[in-house]
Structure formats: C-alpha cells, structure tokens
Design a protein around this motif. Sequence first.
Motif, PDB file in Angstrom:
ATOM      1  N   ALA A 136       2.324   1.788  -3.479  1.00 58.09           N
ATOM      2  CA  ALA A 136       1.265   2.252  -4.380  1.00 58.09           C
ATOM      3  C   ALA A 136       0.928   3.719  -4.099  1.00 58.09           C
ATOM      4  N   ARG A 137       0.837   4.082  -2.832  1.00 53.43           N
ATOM      5  CA  ARG A 137       0.529   5.469  -2.466  1.00 53.43           C
ATOM      6  C   ARG A 137       1.615   6.417  -2.958  1.00 53.43           C
ATOM      7  N   MET A 175      -6.341  -3.981  -4.849  1.00 52.09           N
ATOM      8  CA  MET A 175      -5.521  -4.948  -4.124  1.00 52.09           C
ATOM      9  C   MET A 175      -6.190  -6.305  -4.205  1.00 52.09           C
ATOM     10  N   CYS A 179      -3.750   6.588   2.787  1.00 49.31           N
ATOM     11  CA  CYS A 179      -4.275   6.583   1.417  1.00 49.31           C
ATOM     12  C   CYS A 179      -5.566   7.402   1.342  1.00 49.31           C
ATOM     13  N   ILE A 227      -9.054   2.435  -2.037  1.00 48.83           N
ATOM     14  CA  ILE A 227      -8.576   1.054  -2.120  1.00 48.83           C
ATOM     15  C   ILE A 227      -9.775   0.144  -2.369  1.00 48.83           C
ATOM     16  N   LYS A 267      -7.372   8.456  -8.355  1.00 47.13           N
ATOM     17  CA  LYS A 267      -6.287   7.600  -7.875  1.00 47.13           C
ATOM     18  C   LYS A 267      -6.884   6.413  -7.127  1.00 47.13           C
ATOM     19  N   GLN A 268      -6.575   5.220  -7.636  1.00 42.65           N
ATOM     20  CA  GLN A 268      -7.155   4.009  -7.078  1.00 42.65           C
ATOM     21  C   GLN A 268      -6.090   2.934  -6.894  1.00 42.65           C
ATOM     22  N   ILE A 269      -6.301   2.136  -5.874  1.00 45.55           N
ATOM     23  CA  ILE A 269      -5.502   0.934  -5.664  1.00 45.55           C
ATOM     24  C   ILE A 269      -6.463  -0.244  -5.744  1.00 45.55           C
ATOM     25  N   LEU A 326       0.830  -1.210   0.000  1.00 42.77           N
ATOM     26  CA  LEU A 326       0.000   0.000   0.000  1.00 42.77           C
ATOM     27  C   LEU A 326       0.864   1.261   0.000  1.00 42.77           C
TER      28      LEU A 326
END
Length: 158
Positions: free
Chosen positions: A46-47, A62, A100, A107, A58-60, A43
């Motif tokens: 990614a951040r 996972m 985040c 996320i 802005k997206q993660i 994380l």
Amino acid sequence: ITTKFPKDKLEVILFGDEARRVDKGDIPFIQVGPFHTNTRDGLRMARQLLKRTKGMNKQIFMITDGKPSAMFEDNGRLYKNSFGLDPRIINKTLDEAVACRREGITISTFMIARNQYLVNFIEELTRANNGRAFFSGLDNLGETIFVDYINNRKKKFR
C-alpha cells in the motif's frame, strides 16, 4: 469513495501469506484461504502504491480480524508463526507503520475481532503511525470507513 470523489484512487490489497492487489469488482468473490496474515507486506505494498500517486491525502484503510503471523525476511524467505504474537513479526510490522507515518500516510485500522492481545497490538500499531483504530463488527463497516475518509479529508485540507 470513487463515486463521490472520482479523482481519488481506491486500491484493494489482500494480505495472506503475501500481499496482492485485487480488482474492486472481485471483492464479492474473495474467499478466505488457509493463509497466515502478512500485515507488513500489505502495508508495504500500500505504501509503495501511494508513493506513486500525486494526491496529498494518502490513507490506508486496513480491515483485519487476525494477528500478523507472517513476514518476508530480507532473503525473501517467508517466515511464519501462528502461535501468539511473534516479536520478530510484530517489530517489522510496526517498522512499516512508522515508514508510512514518515511518508505522510495515515493508517485507519478497522479491527473486527475483540481479542484483547490483538487489540493491544492494533493500539501499538496506531500509536506508531499516529493513525486511527476502530474496533467494530461487520455492521455498518462500509459507512464507518466512508465517514473516516471524509473526516480525514476535511481535517487536512479545509
């Protein structure tokens, strides 16, 4: 995502004992190793990557089937605990989810396992980030991720 939205950027990060970027073309050749799961480091990486991008969305995404079982301490030492959910690791991972959220990064977690105590952790991480969680198998995973990506774009920017 990269075909339909060529201006968007897609990065792939693996997180075993430590997080590392992987070329998208190498995805079919990735092998599972005897590693712990350092969700916090994944994380965080990614951040930091998203912090450098100019886009507003802005997206993660996972994808996980394991519990967080490792983290780097402030002195750089890798702390590992494979037995149960370690509160030290969980709290630091949740802190990263909050970081985040503060930076406007959503996320979306795709949980492959169905173990209830892992589901509880993912639900807690989702609340900390104000993100989303999907509990599924591998069938249609790519389609589910794409639909979530499109829905988030529409929700925020149309």
